[in-house]
Structures are given as structure tokens and as C-alpha cells.
Write a protein that holds these residues in place. Structure first.
Motif, PDB file in Angstrom:
ATOM      1  N   GLU A   1     -43.269  55.260  53.506  1.00 41.12           N
ATOM      2  CA  GLU A   1     -43.377  53.907  52.978  1.00 41.12           C
ATOM      3  C   GLU A   1     -42.824  53.939  51.407  1.00 41.12           C
ATOM      4  O   GLU A   1     -43.167  54.775  50.830  1.00 41.12           O
ATOM      5  N   GLY A   2     -42.349  52.683  51.039  1.00 44.19           N
ATOM      6  CA  GLY A   2     -41.649  52.497  49.823  1.00 44.19           C
ATOM      7  C   GLY A   2     -40.416  53.372  49.609  1.00 44.19           C
ATOM      8  O   GLY A   2     -39.569  52.831  48.503  1.00 44.19           O
ATOM      9  N   LEU A   3     -39.959  53.957  50.436  1.00 42.87           N
ATOM     10  CA  LEU A   3     -38.621  54.839  50.438  1.00 42.87           C
ATOM     11  C   LEU A   3     -37.714  54.501  51.632  1.00 42.87           C
ATOM     12  O   LEU A   3     -36.515  53.944  51.293  1.00 42.87           O
ATOM     13  N   LEU A   4     -38.150  55.004  52.808  1.00 44.26           N
ATOM     14  CA  LEU A   4     -37.335  54.906  53.878  1.00 44.26           C
ATOM     15  C   LEU A   4     -37.991  53.857  54.851  1.00 44.26           C
ATOM     16  O   LEU A   4     -38.418  53.978  55.785  1.00 44.26           O
ATOM     17  N   ASP A   5     -37.898  52.644  54.354  1.00 45.97           N
ATOM     18  CA  ASP A   5     -38.485  51.451  55.034  1.00 45.97           C
ATOM     19  C   ASP A   5     -37.942  49.970  54.699  1.00 45.97           C
ATOM     20  O   ASP A   5     -38.424  49.146  54.797  1.00 45.97           O
ATOM     21  N   ARG A   6     -36.597  50.339  54.012  1.00 48.10           N
ATOM     22  CA  ARG A   6     -35.764  48.942  53.488  1.00 48.10           C
ATOM     23  C   ARG A   6     -35.150  48.407  54.754  1.00 48.10           C
ATOM     24  O   ARG A   6     -34.640  49.252  55.632  1.00 48.10           O
ATOM     25  N   PRO A   7     -34.640  47.246  54.375  1.00 51.05           N
ATOM     26  CA  PRO A   7     -33.657  46.591  55.474  1.00 51.05           C
ATOM     27  C   PRO A   7     -32.271  47.099  55.358  1.00 51.05           C
ATOM     28  O   PRO A   7     -31.466  46.995  56.576  1.00 51.05           O
ATOM     29  N   ASN A   8     -31.818  47.416  54.169  1.00 52.19           N
ATOM     30  CA  ASN A   8     -30.601  47.855  53.897  1.00 52.19           C
ATOM     31  C   ASN A   8     -30.172  49.347  53.949  1.00 52.19           C
ATOM     32  O   ASN A   8     -30.890  50.258  53.724  1.00 52.19           O
TER      33      ASN A   8
ATOM     34  N   TYR B   1     -29.444  50.728  46.678  1.00 53.78           N
ATOM     35  CA  TYR B   1     -30.676  50.661  45.926  1.00 53.78           C
ATOM     36  C   TYR B   1     -30.784  51.580  44.729  1.00 53.78           C
ATOM     37  O   TYR B   1     -29.880  52.651  45.007  1.00 53.78           O
ATOM     38  N   GLU B   2     -31.439  51.174  43.740  1.00 54.37           N
ATOM     39  CA  GLU B   2     -31.354  51.888  42.577  1.00 54.37           C
ATOM     40  C   GLU B   2     -31.818  53.523  42.984  1.00 54.37           C
ATOM     41  O   GLU B   2     -31.420  54.279  41.929  1.00 54.37           O
ATOM     42  N   ASP B   3     -32.600  53.770  43.891  1.00 58.96           N
ATOM     43  CA  ASP B   3     -33.235  54.749  43.941  1.00 58.96           C
ATOM     44  C   ASP B   3     -32.566  55.674  45.117  1.00 58.96           C
ATOM     45  O   ASP B   3     -33.152  56.359  45.780  1.00 58.96           O
ATOM     46  N   ASP B   4     -31.248  55.327  45.337  1.00 58.02           N
ATOM     47  CA  ASP B   4     -30.768  56.050  46.571  1.00 58.02           C
ATOM     48  C   ASP B   4     -30.612  57.607  46.461  1.00 58.02           C
ATOM     49  O   ASP B   4     -30.811  58.035  47.622  1.00 58.02           O
ATOM     50  N   ILE B   5     -30.748  57.996  45.376  1.00 64.27           N
ATOM     51  CA  ILE B   5     -30.675  59.523  45.195  1.00 64.27           C
ATOM     52  C   ILE B   5     -32.093  59.968  45.731  1.00 64.27           C
ATOM     53  O   ILE B   5     -32.165  60.868  46.433  1.00 64.27           O
ATOM     54  N   GLU B   6     -33.072  59.314  45.277  1.00 61.88           N
ATOM     55  CA  GLU B   6     -34.587  59.756  45.997  1.00 61.88           C
ATOM     56  C   GLU B   6     -34.556  59.652  47.516  1.00 61.88           C
ATOM     57  O   GLU B   6     -35.171  60.528  48.171  1.00 61.88           O
ATOM     58  N   ARG B   7     -33.923  58.471  47.905  1.00 59.75           N
ATOM     59  CA  ARG B   7     -34.252  58.197  49.444  1.00 59.75           C
ATOM     60  C   ARG B   7     -33.297  59.219  50.322  1.00 59.75           C
ATOM     61  O   ARG B   7     -33.978  59.785  51.188  1.00 59.75           O
ATOM     62  N   CYS B   8     -32.139  59.711  49.555  1.00 56.69           N
ATOM     63  CA  CYS B   8     -31.424  60.555  50.359  1.00 56.69           C
ATOM     64  C   CYS B   8     -32.034  62.073  50.505  1.00 56.69           C
ATOM     65  O   CYS B   8     -32.222  62.636  51.343  1.00 56.69           O
ATOM     66  N   ILE B   9     -32.607  62.332  48.898  1.00 57.65           N
ATOM     67  CA  ILE B   9     -33.367  63.777  49.081  1.00 57.65           C
ATOM     68  C   ILE B   9     -34.364  63.676  49.843  1.00 57.65           C
ATOM     69  O   ILE B   9     -34.921  64.711  50.753  1.00 57.65           O
TER      70      ILE B   9
ATOM     71  N   GLN C   1     -19.571  61.006  47.095  1.00 61.16           N
ATOM     72  CA  GLN C   1     -20.213  62.675  46.855  1.00 61.16           C
ATOM     73  C   GLN C   1     -21.692  62.604  46.497  1.00 61.16           C
ATOM     74  O   GLN C   1     -22.278  63.564  46.684  1.00 61.16           O
ATOM     75  N   GLY C   2     -22.438  61.697  46.265  1.00 63.18           N
ATOM     76  CA  GLY C   2     -23.802  61.680  45.847  1.00 63.18           C
ATOM     77  C   GLY C   2     -24.259  62.401  44.695  1.00 63.18           C
ATOM     78  O   GLY C   2     -25.342  63.006  44.692  1.00 63.18           O
ATOM     79  N   GLN C   3     -23.321  62.558  43.779  1.00 62.13           N
ATOM     80  CA  GLN C   3     -23.800  63.193  42.448  1.00 62.13           C
ATOM     81  C   GLN C   3     -25.040  62.722  41.845  1.00 62.13           C
ATOM     82  O   GLN C   3     -25.407  61.664  41.764  1.00 62.13           O
ATOM     83  N   LEU C   4     -25.901  64.011  41.350  1.00 64.31           N
ATOM     84  CA  LEU C   4     -26.885  63.473  40.777  1.00 64.31           C
ATOM     85  C   LEU C   4     -27.225  64.537  39.397  1.00 64.31           C
ATOM     86  O   LEU C   4     -26.440  65.618  39.379  1.00 64.31           O
ATOM     87  N   SER C   5     -27.763  64.316  38.337  1.00 61.35           N
ATOM     88  CA  SER C   5     -27.726  64.978  37.104  1.00 61.35           C
ATOM     89  C   SER C   5     -28.684  66.310  37.453  1.00 61.35           C
ATOM     90  O   SER C   5     -29.404  66.319  38.240  1.00 61.35           O
ATOM     91  N   LEU C   6     -28.135  67.417  36.702  1.00 58.50           N
ATOM     92  CA  LEU C   6     -28.857  68.627  36.858  1.00 58.50           C
ATOM     93  C   LEU C   6     -30.261  68.680  36.489  1.00 58.50           C
ATOM     94  O   LEU C   6     -31.087  69.422  36.969  1.00 58.50           O
TER      95      LEU C   6
END
Length: 472
Positions: free
Chosen positions: A91-98, A102-110, A168-173
Motif C-alpha cells: 500500500e502506497g508504493l506498489l499499488d499505482r496505476p502506472n 513516479y518520484e519514488d521509483d527508486i523506493e518502489r524498485c527496491i 540503469q536505475g542509479q541511486l546515491s550511495l
């Protein structure tokens, strides 16, 4: 053999591009070879999932930094996709229509990857192979090998397929705390160019790395958005396997989406019905050769060239029609729309994506334009062949592997550069071919009988799996 595919897309669950088509087809063919193949994706609040019957088969929680998220694994009971399909619901992360953007795609992927591994590590029968697709699942091989809480998964072979190395999905260390505790001496397996790079990590840590065509794997060593040297270093475990298409869905003889069904024996007459429908709908002339483009309107696809191609060719020559279906870069969309009034009888554009309309276009246009700058495999040219549409392609990636020019006793029209001049010249060659209706029809019948199903590629993947399992 139990095989689990992990992906952010899977047709018909959720589709943005070719990744979905691959993940929605390859498992079917692997099951036909005797495998026990399943797919897991995020849950999406879309029409397909809303209409599906779901069953919750697992509930647990993951921790992302200092936030705990409860997640549910839901199995699709119906419709039957030809393989078992599972969805991660948070809920709130992996329940989106698209799927993306999204601004939190990094959080959604992880969070998706963490949930997948939590579920797998608690299975009674752990899969024999975990097959990861693109950067969205690129951290799974690292975490299986080096995160303490997934220690029991260390000897499960992993395969990473690169569908498009530009992303490549880069995110900061400083987001390293998103991952569970691991041996910090292994942090170099995450770091690439002073950031966490999921695709680079997957290349380093997966037991086998594949790409979606032989030529694309070779090209990646020269142009891979910064990963060229890594791929050269890891080339011994890298192999290109050409994608196939799902010939059960993409079959002009049975396709319920097109206006008139046909096969290679009655293509000449029956296919005209589809072209007539398109021309009536888009105000085009059915007696002129019809050129189509289907795809994302982005630089990789050469879509930024399309407005100038339309203007250049139609200003000097009104003997053809051009129809474009796609969306993407806003500037390209506006330029394409601005040409509608100027060339109202020879040109039209549909901004957006419509699955049914794409099938009708494949079944009705005479030629398909693919001036791609980058094309890892390309499925559009394979759909075109299946539907009797002659592809016009730039020689790159999978296009180079699948289309042979008519000047080389082949069945397509090829050009070397992603330029307006090259494409316009290719269109002129196509018009010449179209004017020779006998030869055009012979090629049309020939291309419809080329086998680009998943059968051969599925065998290649199964062979890789069997080899990896020997080293568990």
C-alpha cells in the motif's frame, strides 16, 4: 526445473514496451518445454488486474531504511496466462496505476526486490533459477549472494537479461541503508561511478548475463551508457539471445483485434480490408502505399527524425501516405501534430498508445518505419513480418540480426544511418518495390512464413539454466 522471472512489466498485466512482451511470452514457451515457470511483478491498479481473480498466498513485511512496509503476494487465479503469475502489493508504493515516472521509483524498485527475496527465501520449494529483467531487478543477484538474511539463496543461480542498457536505475550511495545488512567489503559490487548502479551490480553478480540479440550484446561493449568496460570485463558470462514473439497472440489468421483475418495464401485480398479501414479512419488514400510507425516518440527510436521525414518527403512527393502511432517527447509530439493540416490527405498521427489500433496498423500498412538509433532487439519488425508488412530498418542491434535487405536477396529495406536523407531514400526504394506488385506480393507471402516464435530462444535459455544448475 522451477524458474522464477522477476520483472516490472509483463504483458498483459502491465505493459510499457517490449520488456512486457518478452516476460509475458518466454515463460509460456519454457513451460511447453517441461519447465515450471512463473513470473512475479508489482501490483498495479489497472484495468487488467481489477478484472482478474486474485488470491493472497503470502504476507510479510520488509524494512526500507527506517520504515516498515507490510506486503502481500497475490496470485492471479484467472485469467490463465499460460504460467503462474504473482503480484507484490504494498500500500502506497506498489499499488499505482502506472508502471514508471513516479518520484519514488527508486523506493518502489527496491521494495519490490526486497519483497520478492523475502517471499522466495520462505518458500517450501525454492526456485532452481531466478531470472531478473533489467535494472528494476538488478540488485537481486547481489542481495542473494551477500545479504546475510538471504544466506540460504546463495547457491541459487541468477540470470540477468539486459533489455535496454540506457536505463540503469542509479541511486546515491547514501541510500545504502535501503538494503538489509551485508558484508561491507562487498560494497564495490554495488558501486559504479560513485553511485549504486543496479544494472552494473546485476552484471557483476549474476551467474549469467544475456541481452536480447547477438548484435546488441556486441554493441554494448562499445556503447552502453558508461558500462562498456564492465561488459568487456564480464564478456565470458555474457551472451546474446534473440527475442521471439508470441505467435499465439500475434497471428493475423486468428487475431480478434484486426478488421479482417488472413494468412499467407489469402493475404492479397483480405489484407486490403484492414488497409481500407485505416485509410477511412485516418482520412488517407487506400490506393497509395501506406507507411507506418509504431512506438515511443523518443530519440532512441529515431522518432525526432519523423517530422522532418514527413515534411521532406511529402513536400516533394504525394505518392505515399504516412501514419504514426506513439507518444513520448512532447516537442516531437507537437511537431508531428502541427503537420496534420499541411499534409491532411497524406499524413496523420495518433498521439498515445492503443493496443488494438497497433494490431490493425500492423495488419494494414504496407511498410513499417524503424529508424532506430538504439534497438536492442526490436519486436515491431517481427510483428510486421508476421503480418505481411515489410520493415524499413536501420542496421543496428536486433534489426541487423533479423532483417535482410532486398538488395541482398532479402525481404526488407535497410539503411545505415539514423538520418532524414537515409530514411527518405529508403522510402523511395520501398515505393519502387511497391510499384512492382508481383515482387511485392512474393515478399509479403515469404515474410509471413518466417518463424520468429519463442521456441528456439526458449530452448537456448533452458540450456543456460541447465548448465548453471550443474554448478550449484
Amino acid at each position: 526445473m522451477n524458474i522464477l522471472h522477476t520483472s516490472f512489466e509483463c504483458y498483459p498485466i502491465a505493459k510499457v514496451g517490449g520488456l512486457a512482451d518478452v516476460v509475458g511470452a518466454l515463460p509460456k514457451y519454457q513451460n511447453e518445454l517441461g519447465g515450471n515457470t512463473s513470473v512475479i511483478t508489482p501490483f498495479y491498479s489497472n484495468t487488467f488486474i481489477q478484472k482478474s481473480k486474485l488470491e493472497t498466498v503470502y504476507t510479510s513485511a520488509i524494512r526500507l531504511a527506517d520504515i516498515t512496509h507490510v506486503f502481500y503476494v497475490k496470485k492471479i487465479i484467472s485469467p490463465d496466462l499460460g504460467f503462474d503469475a504473482y503480484l507484490i502489493y504494498i500500500e502506497g508504493l506498489l499499488d499505482r496505476p502506472n508502471v514508471y515516472n513516479y518520484e519514488d521509483d527508486i523506493e518502489r524498485c527496491i521494495s519490490f526486490q526486497l519483497a520478492v527475496l523475502d517471499w522466495v527465501s520462505n518458500m517450501d520449494a525454492i526456485p532452481d533459477i531466478i531470472h531478473c529483467h533489467d535494472h528494476h531487478t538488478g540488485l537481486i543477484p547481489f542481495m542473494m549472494s551477500h545479504v546475510y538474511m538471504y544466506e540460504k539463496l546463495q547457491r541459487i543461480p541468477t540470470v540477468l537479461t539486459i533489455h535496454n542498457a540506457q536505463y540503469q536505475g542509479q541511486l546515491s550511495l547514501d541510500k545504502i541503508n535501503y538494503l538489509p545488512d551485508f558484508d561491507k567489503e562487498k560494497i564495490g559490487l554495488l558501486d559504479w561511478d560513485n553511485c549504486i548502479n543496479p544494472l552494473a551490480s546485476g552484471i557483476k553478480c549474476a551467474w549469467q548475463v544475456t541481452s536480447v540479440s547477438t548484435s546488441y550484446m556486441q554493441e554494448l561493449q562499445e556503447k552502453a551508457n558508461g558500462l562498456e568496460n564492465l561488459l568487456k570485463d564480464e564478456q565470458k558470462k555474457c551472451v546474446g539471445i534473440l527475442n521471439g514473439i508470441d505467435t499465439k497472440i500475434w497471428d493475423p489468421e486468428t487475431d480478434p483485434m484486426i478488421i479482417k483475418n488472413y494468412n499467407s495464401t489469402n493475404v492479397t485480398e483480405n489484407r486490403k480490408r484492414n488497409k481500407k479501414w485505416i485509410c477511412n479512419y485516418f482520412n488517407l488514400d487506400k490506393d497509395k502505399p501506406l507507411f507506418g510507425f509504431i512506438g515511443r516518440l523518443v530519440g532512441e527510436k529515431g522518432a525526432d527524425l519523423l517530422p522532418d521525414i514527413v515534411k521532406e518527403y511529402l513536400t516533394n512527393n504525394e505518392t505515399i501516405n504516412i501514419l504514426i502511432l506513439g507518444s513520448g517527447n512532447l516537442e516531437t509530439e507537437k511537431r508531428l501534430q502541427s503537420l496534420q493540416k499541411e499534409f491532411s490527405s497524406n499524413y496523420n498521427v495518433f498521439i498515445g498508445y492503443d493496443e488494438k489500433l497497433s494490431h490493425i496498423i500492423y495488419s494494414g500498412v504496407d511498410f513499417l518505419l524503424m529508424p532506430s538509433r538504439v534497438e536492442p532487439c526490436g519486436l515491431n519488425q517481427l510483428y510486421a513480418l508476421r503480418y505481411g508488412t515489410i520493415p524499413i530498418v536501420r542496421r543496428t542491434g536486433g534489426l541487423k540480426d533479423t532483417i535482410i535487405d532486398i538488395g541482398e536477396n532479402g525481404f526488407g529495406i535497410c539503411h545505415n544511418n539514423a538520418s532524414v536523407w537515409d530514411v527518405c531514400h529508403a522510402i523511395k526504394r520501398a515505393v519502387t518495390l511497391y510499384d512492382d506488385q508481383k515482387k511485392y506480393r512474393e515478399i509479403q507471402q515469404q515474410i509471413m512464413q518466417i518463424d520468429h516464435s519463442w521456441s528456439r530462444s526458449a530452448h537456448q535459455y533452458v540450456t543456460i539454466y541447465e548448465t548453471l544448475i550443474q554448478y550449484k
